[in-house]
Motif scaffolding. Structure first.
Motif, short mmCIF file in Angstrom:
data_model
loop_
_atom_site.label_atom_id
_atom_site.label_comp_id
_atom_site.label_asym_id
_atom_site.label_seq_id
_atom_site.Cartn_x
_atom_site.Cartn_y
_atom_site.Cartn_z
N CYS A 162 4.40 11.43 0.83
CA CYS A 162 3.26 11.13 -0.04
C CYS A 162 3.61 9.89 -0.87
O CYS A 162 4.06 10.01 -2.02
N LEU A 163 3.44 8.73 -0.29
CA LEU A 163 4.01 7.50 -0.87
C LEU A 163 3.36 7.12 -2.21
O LEU A 163 4.06 6.83 -3.18
N GLN B 77 -1.68 5.04 2.66
CA GLN B 77 -0.33 5.48 3.02
C GLN B 77 0.11 4.78 4.32
O GLN B 77 1.26 4.39 4.46
N PHE C 169 12.19 7.07 2.64
CA PHE C 169 11.39 6.95 3.87
C PHE C 169 12.27 6.59 5.07
O PHE C 169 12.23 7.24 6.12
N ALA D 298 3.24 2.21 4.81
CA ALA D 298 4.29 2.45 5.81
C ALA D 298 4.59 1.15 6.57
O ALA D 298 5.74 0.87 6.92
N LEU E 286 2.37 11.23 7.18
CA LEU E 286 1.93 10.68 5.91
C LEU E 286 0.86 11.58 5.31
O LEU E 286 0.05 12.17 6.05
#
Ligand SMILES: [Zn+2]
Length: 481
Positions: free
Chosen positions: A343-344, A387, A360, A391, A372
């Motif tokens: 969960c960035l 997200q 990550f 990435a 994600l």
């Protein structure tokens, strides 16, 4: 995609329509945008205190000049703006830094709405429409059904350390009736969602294309007896309702009670889960930083969630490298096929952890399956597309790696049925469908049978069909004119 790597706006436009599979980590109450809550509250006749911004039930809204109907709010732009800040981390995101208190505080503001079962179907409908707009196929939304009654029952019976005995006492002492109630409630919520979206009619909204299931939450910040009753309730509900496919533990992991009882909660899960082998267990674990807890408390949550709690998916896992024997634990996750829900945006806003401070790449390098997730897209004012963009931008993922994440999200979902893939990295197709081109529209009897019998495989095939279409169209559009 490589062409757009350094152009976040063009990348966003491309990735918005990329078929994404599932959002596996999304809290229903936090997924709704403040603007949608305001619309709901205006429709229902709620009002707001002009200075404290506290929401009031419709029945209390008359004859007090301090209270403003929320339907009037668009005419009071400053109040409107202040409320958006209160009900989300919008102001934090704008200013940068960690929004831990701001985030958890936001839920208080709209809890009158979010905890109302009559509104939860409408909330799910708005989340499903937003998912459809991003080519998301499936949502596993977390929510808490019958929270207060279950907690009360647990409190009455107390905690005596004997999980087996207490389970029986709770089931015969009223929990069973609450599960029946919960089953009806979730069926109604799901029917409300479908009705709000006009599903099955010629005016069906895009959200109808999104399959929705639920995970029942347990609040980890309460007394042991109350947590145990909630866990038992969640297992029972997931076992007995087709709409509920699994369970999760929620509340700040660094809360003093959550910390004090962490291992106790894991042992409760261990005692209960053997009765419910079909119920999916996903746990928030390792949503921690050194700033939030003393060093010795950041060393074991993820491992215990897996080895004792039986988690098949770990939410966040940000503190993985602070765990004892971290490398071995990463290898264990890869071997046991425990997926990490990354969960960035959430980690950046709530924990202040982003870029290379986030593990990550450690997860990627260790071969741990990952997907994600948005966590609370409404409160965090983000979405799953963002997200995917991060990435690529922050961790250098290429298109086939993104596809892997999308495939994982369905393969590791708690949807029932056989998977389309037989290997962890989605490299080998189930023999029933192996003779076909991925996502082909005409398929033979064995593949048809697999898709007919497996809700999971059906969505996986649909994802492949959509990926094929997306790729062909993207290539066409990107060709020089
Ligand atoms: Zn979460």
């Amino acid at each position: 995609m490589e062409q757009y790597r350094e152009q976040p706006n063009a990348l966003r436009a491309l990735l918005r329509s990329m078929p994404k599979g599932a959002d596996l980590h999304s809290h229903l109450s936090g997924a709704v945008y403040a603007e949608d809550y305001l619309k709901l509250s205006a429709q229902q006749g709620y009002c707001l205190h002009r200075s404290t911004l506290e929401l009031q039930e419709p029945s209390r809204c008359k004859a007090d000049p301090a209270l403003l109907p929320t339907s009037e709010l668009p005419n009071h732009v400053q109040l409107y703006s202040a409320l958006l800040d209160r009900w989300s981390t919008r102001d934090v995101a704008a200013g940068g830094g960690s929004g831990h208190a701001d985030f958890f505080g936001a839920f208080q503001g709209f809890s009158l709405l979010s905890s109302n079962p009559r509104l939860q179907g409408l909330m799910a409908a708005s989340v499903a429409n937003r998912a459809a707009a991003q080519s998301i196929h499936y949502l596993e939304l977390m929510l808490t059904l019958n929270g207060d009654s279950v907690v009360q029952l647990g409190r009455q019976l107390g905690w005596n350390g004997d999980a087996k005995k207490l389970r029986q006492q709770l089931l015969t002492g009223g929990l069973d009736a609450l599960v029946k109630q919960g089953r009806e409630q979730i069926a109604r919520i799901d029917a409300d969602r479908a009705a709000a979206l006009n599903c099955g009619s010629s005016s069906a909204q895009p959200g109808c294309r999104v399959t929705v299931r639920f995970l029942q939450q347990t609040k980890r910040t309460l007394a042991p007896a109350e947590v145990f009753a909630q866990l038992l309730y969640a297992f029972e509900l997931a076992q007995r309702s087709e709409h509920v496919v699994g369970i999760n533990l929620v509340g700040p992991e660094d809360h003093p009670i959550a910390r004090r009882d962490y291992s106790l909660h894991m042992s409760m899960l261990a005692a209960l889960r053997s009765h419910y082998p079909e119920v999916g267990i996903a746990l928030h674990a390792g949503e921690l930083t050194l700033n939030l807890v003393p060093p010795e408390e950041i060393t074991f949550h993820i491992r215990e969630a897996i080895t004792i709690g039986g988690a098949r998916r770990i939410g966040h896992g940000v503190s993985i490298s602070y765990e004892t024997n971290a490398r071995e634990l990463l290898a264990l996750m890869a071997n046991l096929k425990v997926l990490v829900e990354l969960c960035l945006t959430s980690n950046a806003v709530i924990l202040g952890i982003q870029n290379n401070d986030h593990p990550f790449l450690e997860y990627q390098q260790a071969g741990v399956p990952a997907a994600l997730a948005s966590d609370d897209e409404g409160v965090l004012r983000t979405d799953l597309t963002e997200q995917f963009v991060q990435a690529v931008r922050r961790y250098g993922l290429n298109y086939s790696q993104l596809k892997q994440l999308a495939r994982n999200s369905l393969a590791y979902s708690f949807l029932p049925g056989q998977s389309l893939w037989t290997t962890v990295n989605n490299a080998k197709l189930n023999p029933s469908c192996a003779q076909h081109e991925l996502g082909a529209s005409s398929i033979g009897p064995s593949c048809s049978a697999l898709l007919a019998n497996s809700a999971k495989a059906r969505l996986q095939w649909l994802l492949e069909t959509d990926l094929q279409r997306f790729e062909r169209q993207a290539v066409r559009e990107l060709q020089p004119k």
